[in-house]
Design an enzyme around this catalytic site. Sequence first.
Site, PDB file in Angstrom:
ATOM      1  N   LYS A 156       4.391  -5.070   4.513  1.00  0.00           N
ATOM      2  CA  LYS A 156       3.423  -5.931   3.843  1.00  0.00           C
ATOM      3  C   LYS A 156       4.201  -7.041   3.121  1.00  0.00           C
ATOM      4  CE  LYS A 156       1.077  -5.343  -0.503  1.00  0.00           C
ATOM      5  NZ  LYS A 156       2.183  -5.628  -1.402  1.00  0.00           N
ATOM      6  N   HIS A 186       2.596   1.133   2.224  1.00  0.00           N
ATOM      7  CA  HIS A 186       3.272   2.337   1.704  1.00  0.00           C
ATOM      8  C   HIS A 186       2.322   3.270   0.952  1.00  0.00           C
ATOM      9  CE1 HIS A 186       3.698   0.267  -2.198  1.00  0.00           C
ATOM     10  NE2 HIS A 186       3.935   1.463  -2.708  1.00  0.00           N
ATOM     11  N   LYS A 190       1.808   7.817   0.747  1.00  0.00           N
ATOM     12  CA  LYS A 190       1.825   8.695  -0.433  1.00  0.00           C
ATOM     13  C   LYS A 190       1.088   9.973  -0.068  1.00  0.00           C
ATOM     14  CE  LYS A 190       1.861   4.972  -3.841  1.00  0.00           C
ATOM     15  NZ  LYS A 190       3.070   5.099  -4.634  1.00  0.00           N
ATOM     16  N   GLU A 224      -0.837  -1.013 -13.637  1.00  0.00           N
ATOM     17  CA  GLU A 224       0.616  -0.968 -13.847  1.00  0.00           C
ATOM     18  C   GLU A 224       0.979  -1.481 -15.236  1.00  0.00           C
ATOM     19  OE1 GLU A 224       2.850  -1.588  -9.800  1.00  0.00           O
ATOM     20  OE2 GLU A 224       1.584  -3.336 -10.125  1.00  0.00           O
ATOM     21  N   ASP A 243      -1.825  -9.063  -3.325  1.00  0.00           N
ATOM     22  CA  ASP A 243      -0.733  -8.095  -3.461  1.00  0.00           C
ATOM     23  C   ASP A 243      -1.239  -6.657  -3.404  1.00  0.00           C
ATOM     24  OD1 ASP A 243       1.988  -7.384  -3.984  1.00  0.00           O
ATOM     25  OD2 ASP A 243       1.452  -6.950  -6.062  1.00  0.00           O
ATOM     26  N   HIS A 248      -3.387  -2.206  -0.272  1.00  0.00           N
ATOM     27  CA  HIS A 248      -3.457  -0.809  -0.711  1.00  0.00           C
ATOM     28  C   HIS A 248      -4.863  -0.342  -1.090  1.00  0.00           C
ATOM     29  CE1 HIS A 248       0.748  -1.466  -0.685  1.00  0.00           C
ATOM     30  NE2 HIS A 248       0.876  -1.925  -1.895  1.00  0.00           N
ATOM     31  N   LYS A 348      -1.180  -5.968 -13.599  1.00  0.00           N
ATOM     32  CA  LYS A 348       0.158  -5.717 -14.134  1.00  0.00           C
ATOM     33  C   LYS A 348       0.109  -5.848 -15.653  1.00  0.00           C
ATOM     34  CE  LYS A 348       2.700  -6.733 -10.025  1.00  0.00           C
ATOM     35  NZ  LYS A 348       3.121  -5.393  -9.597  1.00  0.00           N
TER      36      LYS A 348
HETATM   37  C1  BG6 Z   1       3.630  -3.237  -3.861  1.00  0.00           C
HETATM   38  C2  BG6 Z   1       3.272  -4.455  -4.648  1.00  0.00           C
HETATM   39  O1  BG6 Z   1       3.082  -3.296  -2.578  1.00  0.00           O
HETATM   40  O2  BG6 Z   1       3.138  -2.086  -4.536  1.00  0.00           O
HETATM   41  C3  BG6 Z   1       3.822  -4.365  -6.057  1.00  0.00           C
HETATM   42  O3  BG6 Z   1       3.794  -5.602  -3.982  1.00  0.00           O
HETATM   43  C4  BG6 Z   1       3.382  -3.102  -6.728  1.00  0.00           C
HETATM   44  O4  BG6 Z   1       3.432  -5.501  -6.820  1.00  0.00           O
HETATM   45  C5  BG6 Z   1       3.675  -1.904  -5.828  1.00  0.00           C
HETATM   46  O5  BG6 Z   1       4.071  -2.974  -7.957  1.00  0.00           O
HETATM   47  C6  BG6 Z   1       3.069  -0.646  -6.402  1.00  0.00           C
HETATM   48  O6  BG6 Z   1       3.504   0.448  -5.659  1.00  0.00           O
HETATM   49  P1  BG6 Z   1       3.645   1.873  -6.310  1.00  0.00           P
HETATM   50  O7  BG6 Z   1       4.042   2.752  -5.187  1.00  0.00           O
HETATM   51  O8  BG6 Z   1       4.641   1.763  -7.394  1.00  0.00           O
HETATM   52  O9  BG6 Z   1       2.267   2.177  -6.851  1.00  0.00           O
END
Ligand code: BG6
Length: 497
Positions: A156, A186, A190, A224, A243, A248, A348
């Site tokens: 991504k 990703h 999980k 986050e 993003d 996701h 964020k």
């Molecule tokens: C990424 C984003 O795909 O996922 C980031 O680009 C984000 O901005 C991250 O912080 C979050 O992933 P995880 O696994 O930490 O929840």
Amino acid sequence: MTDKMAEIEIAEPSNIVIFGATGDLSKRKLMPALVSMFDCGLIHTDSKILGVVNNRTEEVWLELVREGMLQFYPEVVADEQRWQRFLSRLVMVPGDLADDATYARLGEALMTLGGKKNAMFYCAVPPEWYGRVARGLHAAGLADESEGYRRLVIEKPFGHDLESARALNHELQSVFSEDQIYRIDHYLGKESVQNLLVYRFANSIMEPLWNRNYIDNIQIFASETIGIEYRAKYYEKAGALRDMIQSHLMQMMTLVAMEPPVEFSADAVRDEKMKVLRAVREIKPEQIKIDTVSAQYASGTIDGKPVPAYVSEENVSPDSAVETFAAVRFYIDNWRWQGVPFILWSGKRLQAQASEVMIHFRRPPFNLFNSHASVPAANALVFRLQPEAGIFLRLNAKKPGLTTDNKKMVMRAPYATGGDGVADAYEVLMHDVLTGDRTLFSRADEVEASWEIIKPILDAWKNRVSVERYRAGTWEIPAMDELTRNCDGGWYKPEDL
Ligand code: BG6
């Protein structure tokens, strides 16, 4: 990494080629995951890791790998034998990605390595290089599967809008077939996201409740506390909607909302996810202000430490109107979900870090136990992906003592912790690539459909010059109360359970 090897499919030998082998993803995620996979026997010992590296000697590259490992998986370097074993699997292929000779050199290197000619090509490079790498591989005959499989892994972001995603799909599919392309999200790697499917489809008590008759609203979020870290260049062009939500969170929405697939196979699952995306109600331009929220963090305090505003971060334009928080209220127009708001939000520098799917059920029709008290709290089922993955159910129970008043109680079922054999998302996904399982990868049509859904929002936000602000380390985004006005319980935050 799991120790239940008996249940796990061991991949046949395959060489693993990393484009961008000096980059951040390689250092943070890929190399540590590969060590772990080799050590657990998930990668055949005849396999090698080929790093495509430009302008650096092998010595410098290996030192960079070591530094990365020291930072992200220090136990490996501390164990000399383990480290040397890993080093012996690394092969450097020098060259510039813009030069066809690099791909020819890679082809020669692959020819000289033993075993079958299977190869996984991992594009851990900036997105503008994906097409070039795919074309280079094809020109060197490396997309050809006559002597072994050839699988292309794309990270991504997959495009930055509908047009660019279509163009990229077209470019990749002109040199690789769709079933050779693995688009990584990703979040789907999980374990707790995959567990969502098991909870839904391996338990009979869920299905009867899983619809508009019992569910008032669903909130899916990734909150986050970190800022944009070192990624201003990317983030200034992306923002939270691209993003996190387009990728996701919309992926998770499809898993929550989809019908049971006829079998657990890549296309059966992806067909059902695709049906959800097709049923998402179009957000008309005049609805954007009503169905979306965007905001940007101002300075504030996180964990007792002052943090700067987004616009004061390095490499961010001081008048940037890029959103670091985004929320969208979706509706899915089908029999199961008609009228149920799906609130997807991510930001964020918020007050707490957590990723969850919260299913908010309808309230009991009246309070049987105390006609003067308000109706008991609504039941809620929460799938927490992180931190501490688990499933939580909010119920009402009698207050102890001589009363029939009730109070909410939460049943907690932690899923697993790091020590309980939870695999890292990248291990899960690379293992799937090596064994040819595409269930957890996005298909071209899914990616395009999700861009198409958010296109009106991107268009509306494109040329704006200002955006609301929230104080870092807080939930001070009043527009969220408005967005969730028709949701019983309002805006749900991680601490609300
Ligand atoms: C990424 C984003 O795909 O996922 C980031 O680009 C984000 O901005 C991250 O912080 C979050 O992933 P995880 O696994 O930490 O929840």
